[in-house]
Design a protein around this motif. Sequence first.
Motif, PDB file in Angstrom:
ATOM      1  N   TYR A   1       0.842  -1.206   0.000  1.00  0.00           N
ATOM      2  CA  TYR A   1       0.000   0.000   0.000  1.00  0.00           C
ATOM      3  C   TYR A   1       0.878   1.258   0.000  1.00  0.00           C
ATOM      4  O   TYR A   1       0.611   2.209  -0.750  1.00  0.00           O
ATOM      5  CB  TYR A   1      -0.920  -0.022   1.216  1.00  0.00           C
ATOM      6  CG  TYR A   1      -2.012   1.020   1.167  1.00  0.00           C
ATOM      7  CD1 TYR A   1      -3.037   0.942   0.217  1.00  0.00           C
ATOM      8  CD2 TYR A   1      -2.018   2.093   2.053  1.00  0.00           C
ATOM      9  CE1 TYR A   1      -4.033   1.899   0.162  1.00  0.00           C
ATOM     10  CE2 TYR A   1      -3.012   3.051   2.003  1.00  0.00           C
ATOM     11  CZ  TYR A   1      -4.014   2.949   1.056  1.00  0.00           C
ATOM     12  OH  TYR A   1      -5.008   3.910   0.999  1.00  0.00           O
TER      13      TYR A   1
ATOM     14  N   HIS B   1       1.466   4.151  -3.036  1.00  0.00           N
ATOM     15  CA  HIS B   1       1.387   5.609  -2.895  1.00  0.00           C
ATOM     16  C   HIS B   1       2.576   6.296  -3.568  1.00  0.00           C
ATOM     17  O   HIS B   1       2.412   7.353  -4.186  1.00  0.00           O
ATOM     18  CB  HIS B   1       1.306   6.003  -1.419  1.00  0.00           C
ATOM     19  CG  HIS B   1      -0.087   6.010  -0.891  1.00  0.00           C
ATOM     20  ND1 HIS B   1      -0.971   7.045  -1.111  1.00  0.00           N
ATOM     21  CD2 HIS B   1      -0.759   5.096  -0.163  1.00  0.00           C
ATOM     22  CE1 HIS B   1      -2.124   6.777  -0.537  1.00  0.00           C
ATOM     23  NE2 HIS B   1      -2.031   5.595   0.037  1.00  0.00           N
TER      24      HIS B   1
ATOM     25  N   THR C   1      -6.559   4.042  -4.664  1.00  0.00           N
ATOM     26  CA  THR C   1      -5.337   4.767  -4.322  1.00  0.00           C
ATOM     27  C   THR C   1      -4.854   5.590  -5.507  1.00  0.00           C
ATOM     28  O   THR C   1      -4.352   6.713  -5.333  1.00  0.00           O
ATOM     29  CB  THR C   1      -4.231   3.780  -3.889  1.00  0.00           C
ATOM     30  OG1 THR C   1      -4.759   2.917  -2.880  1.00  0.00           O
ATOM     31  CG2 THR C   1      -3.026   4.520  -3.331  1.00  0.00           C
TER      32      THR C   1
ATOM     33  N   LEU D   1      -5.725   9.213  -5.837  1.00  0.00           N
ATOM     34  CA  LEU D   1      -5.000  10.286  -5.163  1.00  0.00           C
ATOM     35  C   LEU D   1      -4.038  10.978  -6.132  1.00  0.00           C
ATOM     36  O   LEU D   1      -3.467  12.016  -5.806  1.00  0.00           O
ATOM     37  CB  LEU D   1      -4.223   9.733  -3.964  1.00  0.00           C
ATOM     38  CG  LEU D   1      -5.078   9.196  -2.814  1.00  0.00           C
ATOM     39  CD1 LEU D   1      -4.187   8.563  -1.749  1.00  0.00           C
ATOM     40  CD2 LEU D   1      -5.922  10.297  -2.197  1.00  0.00           C
ATOM     41  N   GLU D   2      -3.860  10.380  -7.308  1.00  0.00           N
ATOM     42  CA  GLU D   2      -2.990  10.968  -8.324  1.00  0.00           C
ATOM     43  C   GLU D   2      -3.356  12.415  -8.639  1.00  0.00           C
ATOM     44  O   GLU D   2      -2.454  13.261  -8.787  1.00  0.00           O
ATOM     45  CB  GLU D   2      -3.024  10.120  -9.609  1.00  0.00           C
ATOM     46  CG  GLU D   2      -2.166  10.651 -10.719  1.00  0.00           C
ATOM     47  CD  GLU D   2      -2.282   9.817 -11.992  1.00  0.00           C
ATOM     48  OE1 GLU D   2      -1.992  10.362 -13.069  1.00  0.00           O
ATOM     49  OE2 GLU D   2      -2.658   8.630 -11.909  1.00  0.00           O
TER      50      GLU D   2
ATOM     51  N   TYR E   1      -1.705  14.892  -6.099  1.00  0.00           N
ATOM     52  CA  TYR E   1      -0.281  15.097  -6.354  1.00  0.00           C
ATOM     53  C   TYR E   1      -0.070  15.858  -7.664  1.00  0.00           C
ATOM     54  O   TYR E   1       0.722  16.805  -7.728  1.00  0.00           O
ATOM     55  CB  TYR E   1       0.447  13.752  -6.436  1.00  0.00           C
ATOM     56  CG  TYR E   1       0.333  12.901  -5.196  1.00  0.00           C
ATOM     57  CD1 TYR E   1       0.496  13.444  -3.930  1.00  0.00           C
ATOM     58  CD2 TYR E   1       0.067  11.532  -5.280  1.00  0.00           C
ATOM     59  CE1 TYR E   1       0.393  12.660  -2.794  1.00  0.00           C
ATOM     60  CE2 TYR E   1      -0.039  10.742  -4.141  1.00  0.00           C
ATOM     61  CZ  TYR E   1       0.129  11.303  -2.903  1.00  0.00           C
ATOM     62  OH  TYR E   1       0.024  10.525  -1.783  1.00  0.00           O
TER      63      TYR E   1
END
Length: 291
Positions: free
Chosen positions: A9, A13, A243, A246-247, A250
């Motif tokens: 995990y 990330h 997950t 979440l790109e 960023y």
Amino acid sequence: MPNDNIKSYLHLHLIVFVWGFTAVLGALITLDALPLVWYRMSIATVFILLYVGLNRFPLRVPPKILLGFLFAGLIIALHWLTFFKAIKVSNVSVTLACLSTGAFFTSLLEPLLNGRKIIWYEVFFGIIVVLGLGIIFKVEGHYVEGIFLALTSAFLSALFSVINSKYAKAYNAAVISFYEILGGVLFLSIYMLFTQGFSVNFFKISASDWLYLAILSSVCTAYAFIASVKVMKFLSPYTVMLTINLEPIYGILLAVIVFEEKEKMSTGFYIGALIILSTVILNGIVKHFKK
């Protein structure tokens, strides 16, 4: 959660952060989407082949599985093609915000392709994601082409994630990555041969573009692709897709830092994006407590 899952995990990330930087590189590279993706995949194939050779991984796989890898390569090529095209016709922020709908598409595709039961709260969160998209459509209507391309890219990414989750548990990540990236190159090359895409201008690339392509192909593709397939051995397709959502956080932050005014959007856009991203995070919290 087992230690392998925790490591996977956290590793995921890091991969997602690298992918967030991918969008910035795509905007910096002056090539159109098609040659950009072709060069990205071609150079990445060489890097992955070197990695496979150094580690002496056997490349032999059953013909049926090989065809599956090549088909997955076509999907990932189309995903990247629509992704970079969306950036070219809109910007990084719009593209990444829409790309976060991938979790919603996965929640529909995974039950359909893997036989998993539909989970009611995934569908509920999917509806909220659509509402967030509606706000973005309303306030950023002049980016309609980029929005549709980014949504198509999100769907293809979800489809690829679900298909690849089966292969990831049975085959070496580097071998899977090599055949899939190679498959993407082959399909794009065949298309360009029939459309006279390999012109003289196709091979005229500036020094800065070569530098960005090298980073894009090695770190953001070869490394990230192999690593993402590897973590699928321990994480479900939905967790991976979740997950990956979440790109945008960023990527949008990096884009604002690099491009400044060009990436600053209206208040309505950020409200819509916040709704989508909050839904993604909330879904992760619900899944944690359900377990």
